[in-house]
Design a protein around this motif. Structure first.
Motif, PDB file in Angstrom:
ATOM      1  N   SER A 184      12.524  -2.753  10.198  1.00  8.50           N
ATOM      2  CA  SER A 184      12.348  -1.326   9.970  1.00  8.50           C
ATOM      3  C   SER A 184      13.264  -0.935   8.822  1.00  8.50           C
ATOM      4  CB  SER A 184      12.724  -0.553  11.236  1.00  8.50           C
ATOM      5  OG  SER A 184      12.829   0.811  10.934  1.00  8.50           O
ATOM      6  N   ALA A 185      12.651  -0.730   7.671  1.00  9.46           N
ATOM      7  CA  ALA A 185      13.451  -0.464   6.470  1.00  9.46           C
ATOM      8  C   ALA A 185      14.315   0.764   6.671  1.00  9.46           C
ATOM      9  CB  ALA A 185      12.545  -0.305   5.259  1.00  9.46           C
ATOM     10  N   ILE A 186      13.732   1.798   7.260  1.00  8.13           N
ATOM     11  CA  ILE A 186      14.494   3.045   7.372  1.00  8.13           C
ATOM     12  C   ILE A 186      15.722   2.863   8.265  1.00  8.13           C
ATOM     13  CG2 ILE A 186      13.326   4.150   9.355  1.00  8.13           C
ATOM     14  CD1 ILE A 186      13.386   6.404   6.714  1.00  8.13           C
ATOM     15  N   ASN A 233       6.893  -3.795   8.176  1.00  5.45           N
ATOM     16  CA  ASN A 233       7.804  -2.646   8.321  1.00  5.45           C
ATOM     17  C   ASN A 233       7.392  -1.704   9.458  1.00  5.45           C
ATOM     18  OD1 ASN A 233       9.971  -1.013   7.536  1.00  5.45           O
ATOM     19  ND2 ASN A 233       8.682   0.199   6.138  1.00  5.45           N
ATOM     20  N   LYS A 234       8.260  -0.777   9.729  1.00  8.13           N
ATOM     21  CA  LYS A 234       8.050   0.310  10.700  1.00  8.13           C
ATOM     22  C   LYS A 234       7.878  -0.211  12.128  1.00  8.13           C
ATOM     23  CE  LYS A 234       6.034   3.331   7.215  1.00  8.13           C
ATOM     24  NZ  LYS A 234       5.214   4.482   6.924  1.00  8.13           N
ATOM     25  N   ARG A 261      15.622   8.285  -3.734  1.00  6.84           N
ATOM     26  CA  ARG A 261      14.676   9.378  -3.621  1.00  6.84           C
ATOM     27  C   ARG A 261      15.152  10.656  -4.290  1.00  6.84           C
ATOM     28  NH1 ARG A 261      10.896   9.189  -0.101  1.00  6.84           N
ATOM     29  NH2 ARG A 261      10.685   7.224   0.944  1.00  6.84           N
ATOM     30  N   ASP A 301       9.908   0.095  14.363  1.00 10.88           N
ATOM     31  CA  ASP A 301      10.503   1.062  15.301  1.00 10.88           C
ATOM     32  C   ASP A 301       9.439   2.007  15.851  1.00 10.88           C
ATOM     33  OD1 ASP A 301      10.267   2.007  12.607  1.00 10.88           O
ATOM     34  OD2 ASP A 301      11.380   3.801  13.208  1.00 10.88           O
ATOM     35  N   ARG A 302       8.240   1.972  15.253  1.00 10.02           N
ATOM     36  CA  ARG A 302       7.137   2.813  15.729  1.00 10.02           C
ATOM     37  C   ARG A 302       6.153   1.942  16.486  1.00 10.02           C
ATOM     38  NH1 ARG A 302       4.950   6.042  10.885  1.00 10.02           N
ATOM     39  NH2 ARG A 302       6.689   7.405  10.383  1.00 10.02           N
ATOM     40  N   HIS A 307       0.874  -1.159   0.000  1.00  7.13           N
ATOM     41  CA  HIS A 307       0.000   0.000   0.000  1.00  7.13           C
ATOM     42  C   HIS A 307       0.926   1.227   0.000  1.00  7.13           C
ATOM     43  CE1 HIS A 307      -3.982   1.706   0.806  1.00  7.13           C
ATOM     44  NE2 HIS A 307      -3.318   2.654   1.441  1.00  7.13           N
ATOM     45  N   PRO A 308       0.521   2.325  -0.683  1.00 11.68           N
ATOM     46  CA  PRO A 308       1.394   3.499  -0.653  1.00 11.68           C
ATOM     47  C   PRO A 308       1.759   3.875   0.778  1.00 11.68           C
ATOM     48  CG  PRO A 308      -0.448   3.863  -2.152  1.00 11.68           C
ATOM     49  CD  PRO A 308      -0.677   2.528  -1.490  1.00 11.68           C
ATOM     50  N   ASP A 309       3.004   4.238   0.975  1.00  9.75           N
ATOM     51  CA  ASP A 309       3.499   4.711   2.274  1.00  9.75           C
ATOM     52  C   ASP A 309       3.936   3.605   3.231  1.00  9.75           C
ATOM     53  OD1 ASP A 309       3.856   7.376   2.522  1.00  9.75           O
ATOM     54  OD2 ASP A 309       2.601   7.520   4.315  1.00  9.75           O
ATOM     55  N   ALA A 310       3.772   2.356   2.831  1.00 11.94           N
ATOM     56  CA  ALA A 310       4.168   1.280   3.748  1.00 11.94           C
ATOM     57  C   ALA A 310       5.687   1.149   3.817  1.00 11.94           C
ATOM     58  CB  ALA A 310       3.547  -0.041   3.307  1.00 11.94           C
ATOM     59  N   GLY A 311       6.369   1.661   2.770  1.00 15.23           N
ATOM     60  CA  GLY A 311       7.837   1.636   2.826  1.00 15.23           C
ATOM     61  C   GLY A 311       8.500   0.946   1.653  1.00 15.23           C
ATOM     62  N   LYS A 312       7.794   0.833   0.533  1.00 14.19           N
ATOM     63  CA  LYS A 312       8.365   0.154  -0.632  1.00 14.19           C
ATOM     64  C   LYS A 312       9.636   0.849  -1.125  1.00 14.19           C
ATOM     65  CE  LYS A 312       6.635   0.196  -4.922  1.00 14.19           C
ATOM     66  NZ  LYS A 312       5.789  -0.095  -6.083  1.00 14.19           N
ATOM     67  N   THR A 313       9.585   2.159  -1.242  1.00 11.44           N
ATOM     68  CA  THR A 313      10.747   2.897  -1.754  1.00 11.44           C
ATOM     69  C   THR A 313      11.927   2.753  -0.803  1.00 11.44           C
ATOM     70  OG1 THR A 313       9.158   4.498  -2.572  1.00 11.44           O
ATOM     71  CG2 THR A 313      11.455   5.135  -2.672  1.00 11.44           C
ATOM     72  N   THR A 314      11.652   2.882   0.475  1.00 13.72           N
ATOM     73  CA  THR A 314      12.734   2.780   1.463  1.00 13.72           C
ATOM     74  C   THR A 314      13.352   1.382   1.420  1.00 13.72           C
ATOM     75  OG1 THR A 314      11.407   4.262   2.809  1.00 13.72           O
ATOM     76  CG2 THR A 314      13.307   3.262   3.866  1.00 13.72           C
TER      77      THR A 314
HETATM   78  P1  G4P Z   1       6.182   3.825  -0.267  1.00 11.75           P
HETATM   79  O1  G4P Z   1       7.273   3.784  -1.290  1.00 11.75           O
HETATM   80  O2  G4P Z   1       5.621   2.487   0.063  1.00 11.75           O
HETATM   81  O3  G4P Z   1       5.124   4.819  -0.533  1.00 11.75           O
HETATM   82  O4  G4P Z   1       6.835   4.277   1.128  1.00 11.75           O
HETATM   83  P2  G4P Z   1       8.176   5.060   1.427  1.00 11.75           P
HETATM   84  O5  G4P Z   1       9.332   4.158   1.385  1.00 11.75           O
HETATM   85  O6  G4P Z   1       8.225   6.313   0.641  1.00 11.75           O
HETATM   86  O7  G4P Z   1       7.926   5.380   2.965  1.00 11.75           O
HETATM   87  C1  G4P Z   1       6.844   6.161   3.396  1.00 11.75           C
HETATM   88  C2  G4P Z   1       7.242   6.907   4.659  1.00 11.75           C
HETATM   89  O8  G4P Z   1       7.515   5.959   5.693  1.00 11.75           O
HETATM   90  C3  G4P Z   1       8.485   7.749   4.492  1.00 11.75           C
HETATM   91  O9  G4P Z   1       8.349   8.868   5.328  1.00 11.75           O
HETATM   92  C4  G4P Z   1       9.569   6.856   5.056  1.00 11.75           C
HETATM   93  O10 G4P Z   1      10.679   7.565   5.518  1.00 11.75           O
HETATM   94  C5  G4P Z   1       8.828   6.188   6.184  1.00 11.75           C
HETATM   95  N1  G4P Z   1       9.402   4.891   6.563  1.00 11.75           N
HETATM   96  C6  G4P Z   1       9.832   3.883   5.759  1.00 11.75           C
HETATM   97  N2  G4P Z   1      10.299   2.861   6.491  1.00 11.75           N
HETATM   98  C7  G4P Z   1      10.158   3.214   7.786  1.00 11.75           C
HETATM   99  C8  G4P Z   1      10.487   2.576   9.013  1.00 11.75           C
HETATM  100  O11 G4P Z   1      10.981   1.462   9.087  1.00 11.75           O
HETATM  101  N3  G4P Z   1      10.166   3.262  10.148  1.00 11.75           N
HETATM  102  C9  G4P Z   1       9.624   4.510  10.134  1.00 11.75           C
HETATM  103  N4  G4P Z   1       9.373   5.090  11.302  1.00 11.75           N
HETATM  104  N5  G4P Z   1       9.326   5.135   8.990  1.00 11.75           N
HETATM  105  C10 G4P Z   1       9.591   4.506   7.830  1.00 11.75           C
HETATM  106  P3  G4P Z   1       7.993  10.283   4.766  1.00 11.75           P
HETATM  107  O12 G4P Z   1       7.946  11.189   5.942  1.00 11.75           O
HETATM  108  O13 G4P Z   1       6.767  10.199   3.914  1.00 11.75           O
HETATM  109  O14 G4P Z   1       9.165  10.605   3.798  1.00 11.75           O
HETATM  110  P4  G4P Z   1      10.654  11.052   4.158  1.00 11.75           P
HETATM  111  O15 G4P Z   1      10.518  12.451   4.571  1.00 11.75           O
HETATM  112  O16 G4P Z   1      11.144  10.170   5.247  1.00 11.75           O
HETATM  113  O17 G4P Z   1      11.376  10.876   2.879  1.00 11.75           O
END
Ligand code: G4P
Length: 535
Positions: free
Chosen positions: A263-265, A147-148, A52, A150-151, A26-33
């Motif tokens: 946590s991808a990030i 993913n995520k 990015r 850490d939250r 789903h958009p925002d789940a973290g695919k790009t990261t």
């Molecule tokens: P998408 O391609 O699926 O749409 O997701 P994307 O990777 O762009 O991630 C959506 C948002 O979630 C981004 O924040 C990204 O930094 C955040 N994110 C991805 N992985 C994790 C994680 O493991 N933990 C947390 N806490 N956040 C994560 P954003 O604010 O929309 O963008 P940016 O300012 O960080 O670039």
């Protein structure tokens, strides 16, 4: 050691090491990261943030178009290759918007597995569910990344339950999270009995991995506070009792998904997931084709076009056909037969989409995705072989759900408009129908947003302002049958007849009643909502 599928000794090592997959989410789940971390660990990029990066530096090519940038969605798929350990990963990017389901379906014909990313706080969201259903149509193996972590996230059992319930697939934990939100420490690796601890200080550092001797190992207490350790022991024990054990065969058949938490990030859990892709992969699979299926270990090269992309380089009007190699060992300069036209083509400048850049592909193997620049000869669904008349099947073209008529702002530019529309039809971005009677075109898409994308692209790429307007028709069906019956049908229904960009006959209407009536009046004519993209 992970309990892998038995090796296929019949596969050449170069093919056996290939893993061709897509990420669905789903958009925002973290695919790009996650993609970015894959590339980072695959050595394809040096620094996180590159995927990015905007403008020229942007190399994933998944949103090179203005519209995509404006909307923040990726409309067109691209492919990226990189190495990880002994594996060659080919990651095919899926279009990011729910409107483009047909495009997504075709993309998924080119992969052997999908990684499903879900947000640990949100669970299975609408788009995940839709994309999952598309994977299911093809029984694709699915590996899940939650993913995520850490939250603040949901309870681990709840997440697993939700996936099992909503997607009707068995879920087996490959790792187990320790603590939630701010207390999240890392994971217990259920497959290898290891402790993986997250490094919050350095997001690009890979987690520390600690070998332990099962859950009773006293070493655990050195790393995990007592209350979290008790909870971990209890949960893992319950999970082992209640949840199914990892069964590689069930994963391969698409009945079971292993889930990794991470946590991808923070780069956490990503390497374990990549190891999982390597282990449960799978390697390139047999491809459905007519009159016989294609096995990846066949000596001769076969491949099929699953995507055509125009204007990858706005300075050149080239098209790139994305070809998934289904078998053999390809060398640059090879002559391949284009089965639809029966013509031979010299493939002199194929490209590999290495994440850092496009590169000439000197060689490629079954499982790889190569790009073949061409002037429009290669269309979606086309098969290339070393001479055999074999055609990959199962790449359908769906009847569009929305139709609008399209006119150039300047009526004198109608020829230009035709050219632009035909290009998009070849890319599979839209269906274009030319009615028998009258002027103008009817354009069909699956999702409403596509009209905007098209209008913006036609203006951007062809300098041609266009108008989309409601059409008198709402449905399109491909008509087939014996010539005489077809001619009679066309004569009797001239107001409703159009031709698609391949010249095939299409019946346009706004009423189901009409479609039923054709069934009665012209029993030898078949009206179909899908057309296999092959001739
Ligand atoms: P998408 O391609 O699926 O749409 O997701 P994307 O990777 O762009 O991630 C959506 C948002 O979630 C981004 O924040 C990204 O930094 C955040 N994110 C991805 N992985 C994790 C994680 O493991 N933990 C947390 N806490 N956040 C994560 P954003 O604010 O929309 O963008 P940016 O300012 O960080 O670039």
């Amino acid at each position: 050691m992970l309990d892998a599928l038995p090796n296929r000794p019949d596969l050449p090592a170069e093919i056996a090491r290939r893993r061709t997959f897509a990420i669905i989410s789903h958009p925002d789940a973290g695919k790009t990261t996650l993609t970015e971390k894959f590339l980072l660990f695959g050595g394809a990029i040096q620094m996180a943030g590159q995927v990015r990066a905007k403008g020229e530096a942007r190399r994933t090519r998944s949103d090179f178009m203005q519209m995509e940038k404006d909307r923040g969605i990726s409309v067109s798929a691209s492919a990226m290759s990189f190495d990880f350990r002994e594996f060659r990963f080919n990651l095919v990017d899926t279009p990011g918007h729910s409107d483009f389901s047909e495009d997504t379906y075709r993309t998924l014909t080119a992969v052997d597995a999908a990684v499903m990313v879900i947000d640990g706080a949100k669970g299975v969201e609408s788009q995940t569910q839709k994309l999952f259903e598309v994977c299911r149509l093809r029984d694709l193996p699915i590996l899940t990344f939650c993913n995520k972590m850490d939250r603040e996230s949901r309870d681990t059992f709840d997440i697993i339950d939700e996936i099992q319930e909503n997607l009707a697939i068995d879920v087996t934990p490959a790792s187990w999270p320790i603590g939630v939100g701010r207390d999240f420490l890392g994971c217990y690796d259920m497959l290898r009995d290891r402790l993986e601890l997250m490094d919050r200080a350095d997001r690009n550092r890979v987690a520390e991995s600690i070998e332990i001797d099962g859950l009773e190992d006293p070493k655990l207490a050195e790393h995990i506070p007592a209350h979290l350790l008790d909870q971990l022991r209890e949960e893992v024990e319950m999970a082992r009792e209640l949840l199914p054990k990892l069964d590689p065969q069930a994963v391969l058949e698409g009945h079971m998904t292993p889930i990794w938490f991470g946590s991808a990030i923070n780069s956490f859990g990503v390497k374990e997931l990549m190891d999982g892709i390597g282990t449960y992969g799978p390697e390139p699979q047999v491809q459905r084709a007519e009159p016989r299926q294609i096995s990846p270990d066949e000596k001769k090269v076969t491949g099929f076009v699953f995507k055509v992309q125009a204007n990858m380089d706005p300075k050149h009007r080239d098209r790139v056909a994305f070809v998934r190699l289904a078998s053999g060992h390809f060398h640059r300069g090879m002559k391949l037969t284009h089965v639809r036209s029966k013509k031979s083509m010299s493939i002199t400048n194929p490209v590999l989409f290495l994440a850092s850049d496009r590169e000439l592909a000197e060689e490629a193997w079954a499982g790889d995705i190569i790009g073949i620049p061409n002037h429009g000869q290669l269309r979606i669904g086309d098969t290339l072989t070393e001479g055999e008349a074999i055609r990959v099947s199962g790449i359908p073209s769906f009847a569009p759900e929305l139709l609008q008529s399209c006119r150039a702002g300047d009526p004198l530019k109608s020829k230009h408009l035709e050219k632009a529309l035909m290009q998009f039809a070849e890319e599979g971005a839209a269906k274009v129908f030319k009615p028998e009677i009258g002027s103008g075109f009817i354009v069909g898409v699956v999702g409403a947003l596509q009209f905007e994308v098209l209008a913006s692209r036609i203006e951007l790429e062809y300098g041609l302002p266009v108008r989309f307007e409601p059409s008198q028709f709402t449905s399109a069906r491909w008509a087939s049958g014996p010539k005489q019956a077809l001619d009679k049908f066309i004569d009797a229904n001239k107001q409703h007849i159009a031709h698609d960009n391949d010249g095939d006959i299409v019946y346009l209407t706004r009423l189901q009643w009409d479609i039923d009536r054709i069934g009665r009046d012209h029993p030898d004519v078949t009206l179909s909502a899908t057309k296999e993209m092959m001739v």
